[in-house]
Design a protein around this motif. Structure first.
Motif, mmCIF file in Angstrom:
data_model
loop_
_atom_site.group_PDB
_atom_site.id
_atom_site.type_symbol
_atom_site.label_atom_id
_atom_site.label_comp_id
_atom_site.label_asym_id
_atom_site.label_seq_id
_atom_site.Cartn_x
_atom_site.Cartn_y
_atom_site.Cartn_z
ATOM 1 N N UNK A 27 0.826 -1.213 0.000
ATOM 2 C CA UNK A 27 0.000 0.000 0.000
ATOM 3 C C UNK A 27 0.861 1.264 0.000
ATOM 4 N N UNK A 28 2.170 1.130 0.241
ATOM 5 C CA UNK A 28 3.074 2.289 0.204
ATOM 6 C C UNK A 28 3.759 2.443 -1.154
ATOM 7 N N UNK A 29 3.512 1.542 -2.096
ATOM 8 C CA UNK A 29 4.144 1.693 -3.415
ATOM 9 C C UNK A 29 3.641 2.981 -4.060
ATOM 10 N N UNK A 30 4.547 3.771 -4.667
ATOM 11 C CA UNK A 30 4.105 5.044 -5.245
ATOM 12 C C UNK A 30 3.317 4.860 -6.534
ATOM 13 N N UNK A 31 2.217 5.559 -6.636
ATOM 14 C CA UNK A 31 1.459 5.634 -7.886
ATOM 15 C C UNK A 31 1.661 7.076 -8.351
ATOM 16 N N UNK A 131 -5.202 -1.296 -1.500
ATOM 17 C CA UNK A 131 -4.432 -1.373 -2.748
ATOM 18 C C UNK A 131 -5.324 -1.149 -3.971
ATOM 19 N N UNK A 132 -6.563 -0.741 -3.724
ATOM 20 C CA UNK A 132 -7.532 -0.560 -4.813
ATOM 21 C C UNK A 132 -7.839 0.932 -4.922
ATOM 22 N N UNK A 133 -7.532 1.539 -6.064
ATOM 23 C CA UNK A 133 -7.760 2.982 -6.222
ATOM 24 C C UNK A 133 -8.950 3.215 -7.155
ATOM 25 N N UNK A 134 -9.869 4.062 -6.704
ATOM 26 C CA UNK A 134 -10.966 4.514 -7.571
ATOM 27 C C UNK A 134 -10.591 5.923 -8.029
ATOM 28 N N UNK A 135 -10.658 6.152 -9.338
ATOM 29 C CA UNK A 135 -10.257 7.454 -9.874
ATOM 30 C C UNK A 135 -11.065 8.568 -9.213
ATOM 31 N N UNK A 136 -10.369 9.586 -8.720
ATOM 32 C CA UNK A 136 -11.014 10.682 -8.007
ATOM 33 C C UNK A 136 -12.048 11.435 -8.838
ATOM 34 N N UNK A 137 -12.014 11.254 -10.172
ATOM 35 C CA UNK A 137 -12.969 11.950 -11.034
ATOM 36 C C UNK A 137 -14.292 11.177 -11.154
ATOM 37 N N UNK A 138 -14.311 9.929 -10.614
ATOM 38 C CA UNK A 138 -15.530 9.109 -10.705
ATOM 39 C C UNK A 138 -16.114 8.906 -9.303
ATOM 40 N N UNK A 139 -17.431 8.744 -9.244
ATOM 41 C CA UNK A 139 -18.095 8.647 -7.939
ATOM 42 C C UNK A 139 -18.478 7.203 -7.647
ATOM 43 N N UNK A 140 -18.086 6.699 -6.494
ATOM 44 C CA UNK A 140 -18.529 5.363 -6.103
ATOM 45 C C UNK A 140 -18.970 5.332 -4.635
ATOM 46 N N UNK A 141 -18.048 5.679 -3.730
ATOM 47 C CA UNK A 141 -18.337 5.498 -2.309
ATOM 48 C C UNK A 141 -19.537 6.330 -1.847
ATOM 49 N N UNK A 142 -19.626 7.557 -2.334
ATOM 50 C CA UNK A 142 -20.754 8.425 -1.956
ATOM 51 C C UNK A 142 -22.073 7.780 -2.366
ATOM 52 N N UNK A 257 -6.167 -1.586 -9.793
ATOM 53 C CA UNK A 257 -5.792 -2.583 -8.779
ATOM 54 C C UNK A 257 -4.273 -2.542 -8.625
ATOM 55 N N UNK A 258 -3.796 -1.748 -7.675
ATOM 56 C CA UNK A 258 -2.349 -1.558 -7.562
ATOM 57 C C UNK A 258 -1.656 -2.749 -6.906
ATOM 58 N N UNK A 259 -2.419 -3.753 -6.482
ATOM 59 C CA UNK A 259 -1.805 -4.956 -5.919
ATOM 60 C C UNK A 259 -1.395 -5.944 -7.002
ATOM 61 N N UNK A 260 -1.777 -5.636 -8.252
ATOM 62 C CA UNK A 260 -1.447 -6.493 -9.387
ATOM 63 C C UNK A 260 -0.404 -5.762 -10.226
ATOM 64 N N UNK A 261 0.687 -6.423 -10.591
ATOM 65 C CA UNK A 261 1.798 -5.694 -11.213
ATOM 66 C C UNK A 261 1.431 -5.022 -12.537
ATOM 67 N N UNK A 262 0.685 -5.729 -13.394
ATOM 68 C CA UNK A 262 0.341 -5.141 -14.688
ATOM 69 C C UNK A 262 -0.609 -3.950 -14.499
#
Ligand code: UTP
Length: 313
Positions: A27-31, A131-142, A257-262
């Protein structure tokens, strides 16, 4: 029903990223230039959840330090008058009210979520995988919080995936509702073979859960991979005849999915090309690079060569 707490499990071993994750949580890997976990905490705060509990494991120091003061760096930047960098360093410190609990042994996502019981209490809460990022420009959690509040149920996030990929996820059997983006979940299966999958709707790393999930997790037996699976607990809640059931919000936005290398590599490129500071230089370089790209690697390097890596999973 007010939801104020977010739980972020970040105690997995991250074995797909070894050796990078030998001494550092994935979870600390830089994106681009922010660790993945910061995007996730920012998303929680953006949805109004500023009480954040991180479930950590070994190597938790880097996570705690990231959301703490960094006085040496701050003093140096202050002395240099580099206020822009100073702002960037201090931003994560003031972002949320951070709490930490250790999982002990990483016995699965369900086990990690159960560690939040004491902190969360009898309130509904959100779970965001670290390790799962949702693009800040899209709405999901709200939207998920809204559905949980309207219906008084637990809500999972669902993403349509290619059937060949469903074995990597929990898959949902669903019924339509009057809302185009909302489904009722009839059943869930963790990592099914493509031919056994009830649909190609995959559970992704966002949940809004009713506190009853803790009672269910207390007796959930280890499932797929010998781990206590959150999916199995949710399956039990979805199948309860007299319970409120489980609903799903179908997400049609961008998820990394930043936990997957590709996926991790793709996420960096996708986010960086849209950045004001990097995009203008990266985009033309990328176009030129891609136009000269052959199907096979030109160097003839194999993945078993020293320094290249050896794991294919
Ligand atoms: P993953 O299954 O992707 O994480 O869990 P992992 O086990 O670390 O990955 P690999 O396969 O070994 O590379 C999804 C999320 O749940 C957390 C992980 O940290 C990740 O954010 N998790 C998983 C826990 O907190 N505890 C666990 O026991 C398992």
């Amino acid at each position: 029903m007010v939801i104020t707490k977010a739980v972020i499990p970040a105690a997995g071993l991250g074995t797909r990223f070894l050796p990078a994750t030998k001494a550092m949580p994935k979870e600390m890997l830089p994106v681009v230039d922010k660790p993945a976990i910061q995007y996730v905490v920012e998303e929680a705060v953006g949805a109004g959840l500023d009480d954040v509990l991180l479930i950590t494991g070994r190597n938790k120091n880097a996570l705690e330090n990231h959301f703490d003061r960094a006085t040496e760096i701050e003093t140096t930047l202050q002395a240099k008058g580099d206020l822009e960098k100073l702002r960037r360093v201090m931003y994560s410190t003031d972002l949320a009210d951070m709490h930490y609990v250790r999982q002990g042994d990483p016995k699965g996502l369900g086990h990690a979520v159960l560690r939040a019981k004491k902190h969360v209490g009898a309130q509904p809460f959100a779970v965001l995988l670290g390790d799962d990022i949702i693009d800040g420009r899209d709405v999901l959690l709200t939207r998920m919080i809204e559905v949980a509040q309207e219906r008084g149920t637990s809500v999972v996030a669902l993403l349509e995936v290619d059937p060949s990929q469903i074995h990597l996820y929990g898959a949902a059997a669903v019924d339509k509702t009057d809302d185009d983006d909302v489904v009722r979940v009839r059943g869930l299966v963790e990592k099914p073979a493509a031919e056994d999958a009830p649909s190609n709707l995959a559970i992704i790393g966002r949940y809004v859960l009713q506190p009853e999930v803790f009672d269910v997790l207390e007796h959930t037996e280890p499932g797929k991979g010998g781990e206590i699976q959150l999916t199995d607990a949710l399956q039990e809640m979805a199948a309860e005849a007299d319970g409120p059931g489980v609903y799903g919000v179908v997400f049609r936005g961008r998820r990394y999915d930043t936990g997957d290398r590709l996926d991790y590599l793709k996420s960096i490129v996708q986010l960086a090309v849209d950045r004001e500071d990097l995009g203008p230089q990266l985009r033309p370089w990328l176009r030129e690079f891609a136009s000269g790209l052959a199907d096979e690697p030109s160097s003839g390097q194999t993945i078993d060569e020293p320094g290249v890596g050896s794991s294919q999973d």
